[in-house]
Enzyme design. Sequence first.
Site, PDB file in Angstrom:
ATOM      1  N   CYS A  64       0.828  -1.213   0.000  1.00  0.00           N
ATOM      2  CA  CYS A  64       0.000   0.000   0.000  1.00  0.00           C
ATOM      3  C   CYS A  64       0.860   1.259   0.000  1.00  0.00           C
ATOM      4  CB  CYS A  64      -0.892  -0.018   1.237  1.00  0.00           C
ATOM      5  SG  CYS A  64      -1.774   1.523   1.532  1.00  0.00           S
ATOM      6  N   TYR A 101      -5.551   6.833  -8.892  1.00  0.00           N
ATOM      7  CA  TYR A 101      -6.785   6.127  -8.529  1.00  0.00           C
ATOM      8  C   TYR A 101      -7.981   6.721  -9.265  1.00  0.00           C
ATOM      9  CZ  TYR A 101      -4.373   3.600  -4.847  1.00  0.00           C
ATOM     10  OH  TYR A 101      -3.518   2.763  -4.171  1.00  0.00           O
TER      11      TYR A 101
END
Length: 334
Positions: free
Chosen positions: A57, A188
């Site tokens: 992450c 994203y």
Amino acid sequence: MIDGMTTDPHSTPGVYVSEGAEFTRDQRYISTRIAVDGGEGYPVEADRYRLIAAKACPWANRAIISRTLHGLEDAISLGLAGPVHDEESWTFDLDPGGIDPVLGIHQLRDAYFARFPGYERGITVPAMVEVASGEVVTNNFDQITRDFSSEWTQFHRDGAPDLFPEGRRDEMEEVMQMIFTEVNNGVYRCGFAGSQDAYGKAYDRLFTTLDWLEERLTAQRYLVGDTITEADIRLFTTLVRFDPVYHGHFKCNRNKLIEMPALWGYARDLYQTPGFGENVDFDQIKSHYYEVHRDLNPLGIVPKGPDLSGWTTAHHREELGGRPFGDGTAPTVR
């Protein structure tokens, strides 16, 4: 789901954005702070808290790098979740028996539920967990690293760098905000766009900002000033994932990072700086994105490429001057 939008693609897999919509990140994090004064009930104290992160992450990767640069390993233990979480939570698949050896839990959500029964927001990393109670204290990734710099100074190693130099903070905040909205979150916005129009707008915003960064970093070694700051950490964790994941998986494919000379040299410079590259795991990064995001990659096939050997090649960024750690020293990577 919040108003038809995503909660957080790093919390649980599934449908992240409604058709036609623009990706919007849920930023309702647990705001509790661990501070020297302990004003919110959580004082700074060695061995009291465990940083739960995942090398897969980018938001958690920041905290891992910051912890290393500051030398906080002896004060804050580190628990690492595996790259492929289940539908409910990040899980400790890397540990024997799938159990975190300090907290004694298999799912990170147990720490969230210990403090907030029935917690309904994303179970995200990084998270600071109080060891004795097993309760999550905060998952506010932005504040966690700020507090590593400002609140945990008594436990910094000798020679720890100043990642928030006082004379540069206004410029840092401006640059970091742009990096967050247009790059960290911008990839994203491309990957989880709910329509062609939303994707096109996201794509244009991302590459406009990358072009701006390319120009800025052509003439200077680091983003702000002549030393590494928190701003560099925040950009690095997106850049290091760009070619292995974002270029293809998130359709950020105008060009690869290796085709932008200044950004590619800058990224390699940081990767080869103690505290950065050692905390990157390309296999975990690829495994996470390609296996978890099944609405983008239904079969969960993880690509073999790209060739990553270039990360250790000469970058020549030292010719621009600058001192990576300023008046400090490089960390001893454990």
